[in-house]
Design an enzyme around this catalytic site. Structure first.
Site, short mmCIF file in Angstrom:
data_model
loop_
_atom_site.label_atom_id
_atom_site.label_comp_id
_atom_site.label_asym_id
_atom_site.label_seq_id
_atom_site.Cartn_x
_atom_site.Cartn_y
_atom_site.Cartn_z
N SER A 157 6.16 33.52 -74.70
CA SER A 157 5.81 32.44 -73.77
C SER A 157 6.36 31.09 -74.24
CB SER A 157 4.29 32.33 -73.64
OG SER A 157 3.75 33.56 -73.25
N GLY A 158 6.07 30.72 -75.48
CA GLY A 158 6.46 29.40 -75.99
C GLY A 158 7.97 29.28 -76.17
N THR A 217 4.18 38.82 -76.35
CA THR A 217 2.89 39.52 -76.26
C THR A 217 2.31 39.42 -74.86
OG1 THR A 217 2.44 39.09 -78.58
CG2 THR A 217 0.55 39.61 -77.19
N CYS A 218 2.27 38.23 -74.31
CA CYS A 218 1.57 38.01 -73.04
C CYS A 218 2.09 38.93 -71.94
CB CYS A 218 1.71 36.54 -72.63
SG CYS A 218 0.92 36.20 -71.06
N CYS A 268 -1.82 39.42 -71.99
CA CYS A 268 -2.45 38.90 -70.75
C CYS A 268 -2.12 39.70 -69.48
CB CYS A 268 -2.01 37.46 -70.49
SG CYS A 268 -1.56 36.50 -71.94
N LYS A 316 -3.01 43.54 -69.50
CA LYS A 316 -4.48 43.57 -69.65
C LYS A 316 -5.17 43.25 -68.34
CE LYS A 316 -6.41 40.00 -70.08
NZ LYS A 316 -6.48 39.24 -71.29
N TYR A 346 12.42 36.89 -67.05
CA TYR A 346 12.51 36.02 -68.23
C TYR A 346 13.96 35.88 -68.69
CZ TYR A 346 7.66 34.93 -69.22
OH TYR A 346 6.41 34.38 -69.16
N ALA A 358 16.15 37.90 -85.85
CA ALA A 358 16.80 36.75 -86.50
C ALA A 358 16.05 36.42 -87.79
CB ALA A 358 16.78 35.55 -85.57
N TYR A 412 -12.11 38.34 -77.79
CA TYR A 412 -11.57 38.50 -76.44
C TYR A 412 -11.11 39.95 -76.20
CZ TYR A 412 -10.47 33.42 -75.80
OH TYR A 412 -10.49 32.06 -75.65
N GLU A 470 -12.67 42.78 -73.69
CA GLU A 470 -11.89 43.12 -72.49
C GLU A 470 -11.58 44.61 -72.45
OE1 GLU A 470 -9.71 38.82 -71.76
OE2 GLU A 470 -8.60 40.31 -72.87
N ARG A 506 -19.46 43.48 -85.93
CA ARG A 506 -20.11 43.33 -87.25
C ARG A 506 -21.20 42.26 -87.28
NH1 ARG A 506 -15.27 40.47 -90.82
NH2 ARG A 506 -15.01 38.65 -89.51
N THR A 543 -1.59 31.65 -74.23
CA THR A 543 -0.27 31.49 -73.61
C THR A 543 -0.06 30.09 -72.99
OG1 THR A 543 0.39 33.75 -73.27
CG2 THR A 543 1.01 32.24 -71.54
N HIS A 560 -20.55 26.78 -48.62
CA HIS A 560 -21.60 27.75 -48.40
C HIS A 560 -21.10 28.89 -47.55
CE1 HIS A 560 -25.74 29.04 -48.35
NE2 HIS A 560 -25.69 29.18 -47.04
N GLU A 616 -20.96 27.19 -55.25
CA GLU A 616 -21.71 26.01 -54.81
C GLU A 616 -22.84 25.70 -55.77
OE1 GLU A 616 -24.04 26.35 -51.10
OE2 GLU A 616 -23.87 28.52 -51.27
P1 NDP Z 1 -10.52 37.17 -82.07
O1 NDP Z 1 -10.13 36.35 -83.22
O2 NDP Z 1 -10.91 36.55 -80.79
O3 NDP Z 1 -11.71 38.14 -82.49
C1 NDP Z 1 -11.61 38.97 -83.61
C2 NDP Z 1 -12.89 39.76 -83.70
O4 NDP Z 1 -12.78 40.72 -84.74
C3 NDP Z 1 -14.09 38.90 -84.02
O5 NDP Z 1 -15.19 39.42 -83.34
C4 NDP Z 1 -14.24 39.08 -85.53
O6 NDP Z 1 -15.55 38.94 -86.00
C5 NDP Z 1 -13.82 40.52 -85.68
N1 NDP Z 1 -13.29 40.81 -87.02
C6 NDP Z 1 -12.37 40.11 -87.70
N2 NDP Z 1 -12.11 40.70 -88.89
C7 NDP Z 1 -12.88 41.80 -88.95
C8 NDP Z 1 -13.07 42.80 -89.93
N3 NDP Z 1 -12.42 42.80 -91.08
N4 NDP Z 1 -13.97 43.77 -89.66
C9 NDP Z 1 -14.65 43.79 -88.49
N5 NDP Z 1 -14.51 42.86 -87.53
C10 NDP Z 1 -13.64 41.87 -87.76
O7 NDP Z 1 -9.31 38.19 -81.91
P2 NDP Z 1 -8.80 39.10 -80.75
O8 NDP Z 1 -8.06 40.17 -81.47
O9 NDP Z 1 -9.87 39.51 -79.81
O10 NDP Z 1 -7.80 38.13 -79.97
C11 NDP Z 1 -6.82 37.38 -80.67
C12 NDP Z 1 -6.55 36.08 -79.99
O11 NDP Z 1 -5.80 36.33 -78.81
C13 NDP Z 1 -7.79 35.35 -79.52
O12 NDP Z 1 -8.30 34.49 -80.50
C14 NDP Z 1 -7.30 34.59 -78.32
O13 NDP Z 1 -6.85 33.33 -78.74
C15 NDP Z 1 -6.16 35.41 -77.81
N6 NDP Z 1 -6.54 36.15 -76.61
C16 NDP Z 1 -6.89 35.48 -75.48
C17 NDP Z 1 -7.26 36.16 -74.35
C18 NDP Z 1 -7.65 35.42 -73.12
O14 NDP Z 1 -7.41 34.22 -73.03
N7 NDP Z 1 -8.30 36.10 -72.16
C19 NDP Z 1 -7.28 37.62 -74.30
C20 NDP Z 1 -6.93 38.22 -75.55
C21 NDP Z 1 -6.58 37.50 -76.65
P3 NDP Z 1 -16.19 37.53 -86.42
O15 NDP Z 1 -16.48 36.81 -85.15
O16 NDP Z 1 -17.42 37.95 -87.14
O17 NDP Z 1 -15.19 36.85 -87.30
#
Ligand code: NDP
Length: 456
Positions: free
Chosen positions: A15-16, A42-43, A48, A51, A99, A115, A177, A181, A198, A310, A437, A442
């Site tokens: 994206s970027g 990725t997106c 995105c 998904k 793209y 690269a 996220y 999802e 966890r 993104t 409405h 609303e």
């Molecule tokens: P996130 O960083 O959002 O979440 C990671 C999750 O994994 C957290 O719940 C974290 O727990 C847990 N975790 C991390 N390390 C461990 C471990 N060693 N053991 C067990 N659990 C662990 O990552 P995602 O992979 O869901 O998404 C990556 C990024 O992608 C997001 O931050 C977001 O910016 C982007 N994204 C955006 C979307 C959207 O806009 N709809 C959709 C998908 C991705 P804890 O909270 O305890 O640290």
């Protein structure tokens, strides 16, 4: 004769990188873009876009159920996973082509190869060595799976998009996220789905009310959701897997998907050799103009591990091009960035959570408005799904500083509210706005009484 082969060489066609390369090329800048995997990053390929398509597919399950209350008889239902994957792949290939055309039509050269930086102005790409006045690293991130016995059996979102068949029983690990999802997607498509997180409540960082409300909704939909649970080992048992959990119990399933965060893709790019500073997580450190400590090297998007979305990478790409190649600046405004989790139902948010607002403004300085209700549609559908809407208001200025929603198409609603929050809208302005409405939306302009504070 120019001193360099390119004015700007972009490593990473996501994206970027594509946005920056395309905008710069359209200004007459001599641009090269190297992408080793898939254009759109990725997106477009494993994030995105596919998904959201899968999320639509999963939602049909309840659409069929909901229709009955409106008099419809829906015939026998059967879901065919290969059809969904095939149609999704066709759409993604179309986007890959778009793209490529965007870049080429703007005048950029696309090089489909890996690269590596050789020095601050030299890149090795596809067996060639090229030079550039400036180099932009926009390589994104990659799923991270913690290391433990049997962790190699787990797949990540990368593979989930191309599974040959849907598993009967799936365990999704993580509480961010992607985990939320995908648990919704697998569950909606008919897999027996367990999600393990966890911590005490998933989606850390989002508003607490929205998190607990969504947890209830997700459970109602049938996801077997467990908190304070982690996996300590995965063993293969024929075609299935046996998971040992931290508290000693075991769980059998046919697929384990880890969504435990993503790491910046900064290794083996020659960055260290050029002296580019990385932080402890491997993210490229940049200043307010996306410049690294090496003056000719810049970085944007997930590889800088700041706001990994993104639209933020796109905005950073644009801001960088304005900064480097136009005569005035258009910096990214990182305040009030909205985002949505495409869970079933969606969760979307902009601005401060209640906890953040309490910490920033003080407990007595904020007011909370909250509404939970059954959307009109579900008075006939029979669905038990409920919607939550919540506003966080700073009392002194009367400004709405946070809006949070769990409900159908929450992202569509919150995008509009994000404009209002950026414009500094007050609660009085919300109150003076006429509702549409009958809609769920609303409710945003009819929440009259703040929620009683604990000390009232
Ligand atoms: P996130 O960083 O959002 O979440 C990671 C999750 O994994 C957290 O719940 C974290 O727990 C847990 N975790 C991390 N390390 C461990 C471990 N060693 N053991 C067990 N659990 C662990 O990552 P995602 O992979 O869901 O998404 C990556 C990024 O992608 C997001 O931050 C977001 O910016 C982007 N994204 C955006 C979307 C959207 O806009 N709809 C959709 C998908 C991705 P804890 O909270 O305890 O640290």
């Amino acid at each position: 004769m120019p001193a360099y082969d390119y004015d700007l060489f972009v490593i990473g066609g996501g994206s970027g990188g594509v946005r920056a390369g395309r905008m710069a090329a359209s200004l007459g800048v001599r641009v090269g873009v190297a992408e080793e995997r898939y254009l759109g990053g990725t997106c477009v390929n494993v994030g995105c876009v596919p998904k959201k398509l899968f999320s639509y597919a999963a939602h049909f399950a309840e659409d069929f159920e909901d229709a009955a209350g409106f008099g419809w008889t829906v015939g026998a239902r059967r879901f065919d996973w290969p059809t969904l994957v095939r149609n999704k792949n066709t759409e993604i290939e179309r986007l890959n082509g778009i793209y490529r055309r965007l870049l080429v039509n703007a005048g950029a050269e696309v090089i489909e190869a890996r690269a590596r930086l050789l020095d601050p102005h030299t890149v090795e790409v596809g067996g060639r060595t090229v030079t550039a006045e400036r180099i932009l690293v926009a390589t994104g991130g990659w799923p991270y799976v913690p290391d433990f016995p049997g962790s190699g059996h787990a797949i990540t979102s990368n593979e989930a998009f191309f599974l040959e068949r849907l598993p009967e029983r799936v365990v999704v690990v993580g509480g961010g996220y992607i985990a939320v999802e995908f648990a919704g997607i697998f569950n909606g498509l008919g897999c027996r789905t367990t999600q393990l997180y966890r911590g005490p409540l998933f989606l850390r960082g989002f508003d607490d009310d929205a998190r607990s409300f969504l947890a209830e909704e997700v459970r109602k939909k049938g996801v077997d959701l467990h908190f304070e649970r982690d996996v300590s080992a995965i063993e293969r048992r024929g075609d299935s897997f046996l998971l040992t959990l931290n508290e000693g119990s075991t769980l059998e399933c046919d697929l384990v998907m880890y969504a435990t965060g993503r790491k910046p893709l900064s290794a083996d790019l020659g960055l260290e050799a050029c002296g580019v500073e990385l932080n402890a997580a491997g993210a490229i450190v940049v200043d307010g103009n996306y410049r690294t400590n090496v003056p000719s090297i810049y970085a944007i998007g997930d590889v800088t591990d700041r706001v990994n979305l993104t639209p933020v990478a796109l905005a950073e790409g644009m801001a960088l091009v304005w900064h480097l190649y136009r005569d005035h600046e258009r910096p990214v405004d990182y305040e009030y960035i909205p985002s949505a989790v495409f869970s079933q139902p969606n969760l979307a948010t902009v601005g401060y959570t209640e906890a953040e607002a309490r910490a920033k403004f003080g407990d007595d300085a904020i007011e909370i408005y909250r509404s939970t209700f059954t959307p009109l549609k579900h008075t006939l559908s029979g669905s038990q799904e409920k919607t939550l809407m919540k506003l966080v208001v700073e009392r002194g200025s009367d400004r709405v500083v946070g809006a949070h929603m769990v409900g159908p198409d929450a992202g569509e609603t919150i995008q509009g509210l994000a404009v209002a929050l950026k414009a500094g809208a007050t609660k009085a302005l919300f109150d003076r706005t006429i509702g549409i409405h009958p809609t769920s939306a609303e409710e945003w302009v009819t929440m009259r009484e703040p929620v009683a504070r604990a000390d009232d």
